[in-house]
Design an enzyme around this catalytic site. Structure first.
Site, PDB file in Angstrom:
ATOM      1  N   LYS A 186       0.821  -1.201   0.000  1.00  0.00           N
ATOM      2  CA  LYS A 186       0.000   0.000   0.000  1.00  0.00           C
ATOM      3  C   LYS A 186       0.871   1.273   0.000  1.00  0.00           C
ATOM      4  O   LYS A 186       2.090   1.207   0.134  1.00  0.00           O
ATOM      5  CB  LYS A 186      -0.949  -0.023   1.202  1.00  0.00           C
TER       6      LYS A 186
HETATM    7  C1  LIG Z   1      -5.503  -3.988   0.699  1.00  0.00           C
HETATM    8  C2  LIG Z   1      -6.955  -3.757   0.794  1.00  0.00           C
HETATM    9  C3  LIG Z   1      -7.708  -4.144   1.913  1.00  0.00           C
HETATM   10  C4  LIG Z   1      -7.161  -5.015   2.987  1.00  0.00           C
HETATM   11  O1  LIG Z   1      -6.017  -4.551   3.600  1.00  0.00           O
HETATM   12  P1  LIG Z   1      -4.965  -5.579   4.252  1.00  0.00           P
HETATM   13  O2  LIG Z   1      -4.128  -4.675   5.089  1.00  0.00           O
HETATM   14  O3  LIG Z   1      -4.202  -6.201   3.146  1.00  0.00           O
HETATM   15  O4  LIG Z   1      -5.725  -6.549   5.062  1.00  0.00           O
HETATM   16  C5  LIG Z   1      -9.041  -3.796   1.974  1.00  0.00           C
HETATM   17  N1  LIG Z   1      -9.632  -3.135   0.976  1.00  0.00           N
HETATM   18  C6  LIG Z   1      -8.961  -2.756  -0.132  1.00  0.00           C
HETATM   19  C7  LIG Z   1      -9.675  -1.988  -1.205  1.00  0.00           C
HETATM   20  C8  LIG Z   1      -7.611  -3.076  -0.268  1.00  0.00           C
HETATM   21  O5  LIG Z   1      -6.950  -2.742  -1.376  1.00  0.00           O
END
Ligand SMILES: *Cc1c(COP(=O)(O)O)cnc(C)c1O
Length: 402
Positions: A186
């Site tokens: 992210k």
């Molecule tokens: C990455 C993501 C999540 C989940 O996040 P994690 O930290 O990987 O559990 C939820 N929603 C969206 C749109 C994402 O891209």
């Protein structure tokens, strides 16, 4: 991709602060930790940055959604409207609390279409989760307005648009609650981690209690003596995550700034392709520029361009082909493959709504996601890499005009 490109001495310094005290947990041990509270500092910084009253660090973006849904009191017999284009976690989180996720179509922003919400509302509908996908915002003001009219809760999944704004206001602050992810890919990372934000004190308290087994975190009581008003669970962020997250958070504006510069340059190059169009972004000034989305008149052309770019070292994703971000491709989901043999919440006899994940119900997604390409925008692009990208775009241009 963003934060992970920049892991360095700043993250190490924050981690060393924690290691020098040896206190890896965010709560308790106030004497031993010698004033080091990394999760708390990260929350404070994040809250101030977003301009909200409350922020809670949790173990992941998925956990953030589950914590928020629990804080909001959403559960069995409830329906929650979710766009078909999102990472699978948004749908999983709704199932995890026992509610039924209702699939919604997107618009030209490639995010939840405010105009379809009304048609999906049943007496069981409690909430809507707009997801700000691939770095840029949904028509969030319109979504909130529709939700208000029908008394629906809005939970913004801002996992992919950390640092983004709409008309100067941070994404994640328009609804009742907002969630973020700091997983490894992210915009900023804490290895794994997430954040829940809200302006509502009651929701903030409920989230905090729920995420730590119901602990009230009463400074006057020792942890062993604290009351527990609700049954909770453990989604606590630890101090090492807090340390990395804090160091990364300080780089967020730089990351978004560099991505915007690189995206503008990329857009200029891609504009040379015949028949190209770009994803609609309601407020371009608030785009985090993590991705560039561009489309052609049909899927065949889009795949031709994808192939030409790929052969020249530039990967582009067509999300209609992707196994993780587009509901109609989730075979396990379509078959209600839950861990429980009774297939709850899908076949919950008390669920009154119609669960239908047929792709015919989402014509815009079916069309646009099949002819839109996404290229990820890095923070650091060398001159050599720009040269490669330039050659790949030229190759695509040649194929298009052939
Ligand atoms: C990455 C993501 C999540 C989940 O996040 P994690 O930290 O990987 O559990 C939820 N929603 C969206 C749109 C994402 O891209």
């Amino acid at each position: 991709m963003p934060g992970k490109e920049l892991i360095g001495k700043e993250e190490l310094k924050e981690i060393m602060d924690v290691m020098e005290t040896g206190v890896l947990m965010r709560y308790e041990f106030d004497t031993e930790r010698k004033g080091v509270y990394k999760v708390r500092d990260f929350e404070d910084a994040f809250r101030a940055y977003c301009g909200v009253e409350h922020a809670l660090g949790v173990t992941s973006g998925s956990a953030a959604l589950v914590v928020a849904l629990n804080a909001l009191g959403i559960g069995p017999e409830d329906e929650v409207i979710v766009p078909a284009f999102t990472f699978v976690a948004t749908f999983e989180a709704v199932c995890e609390v026992g509610a039924v996720p209702v699939m919604a179509d997107i618009d030209d922003t490639l995010n939840l279409n405010p105009d379809v919400i009304e048609s999906l509302i049943t007496p069981s509908t409690r909430a809507v989760i707009p997801v700000h996908m691939c770095g840029a915002m949904a028509r969030i003001d319109e979504i909130v307005a529709v939700a208000r009219r029908h008394n629906l809760i809005v939970l913004e999944d801002t996992a992919q648009s950390c640092g983004g704004t709409y008309k100067g206001r941070h994404l994640g602050t328009f609804g009742n609650m907002g969630t973020f992810s700091f997983d490894y890919v992210k915009t900023i990372t804490a290895a794994e981690g997430g954040m829940v934000i809200t302006n509502d004190k009651t929701l903030a308290d409920r989230a905090e209690w729920y995420h730590d087994h119901g602990h009230h975190h009463d400074p006057a009581l020792s942890r062993g003596q604290e009351k527990h008003e609700f049954i909770g669970f453990n989604f606590r962020m630890n101090e090492l995550q807090g340390a990395v997250g804090l160091a990364q958070f300080r780089k967020l504006d730089y990351i978004v700034g560099e991505q915007r510069r690189n995206k503008a340059k990329m857009k200029e190059m891609l504009s040379r392709l015949d028949g190209v169009g770009f994803r609609a972004i309601p407020d371009p000034d608030g785009d985090t520029a993590t991705f560039i989305g561009f489309h052609f008149s049909d899927g065949v052309t889009a795949h031709t361009v994808q192939k030409a770019l790929g052969e020249n070292g530039v990967d582009a994703v067509i999300y209609k082909d992707n196994a993780w971000h587009y509901l109609p491709n989730w075979e396990h989901f379509l078959e209600y493959k839950t861990m429980n043999p009774r297939k709850y919440p899908f076949l919950n006899p008390s669920n009154k709504g119609v669960v239908d994940y047929n792709r015919e119900r989402i014509p815009v997604a079916e069309d646009l996601l099949g002819r839109t390409l996404f290229i990820q925008i890095p923070v650091i692009v060398s001159d050599e890499r720009w040269g490669e990208i330039e050659r790949a775009v030229t190759a695509a241009k040649t194929v298009l005009t052939a």
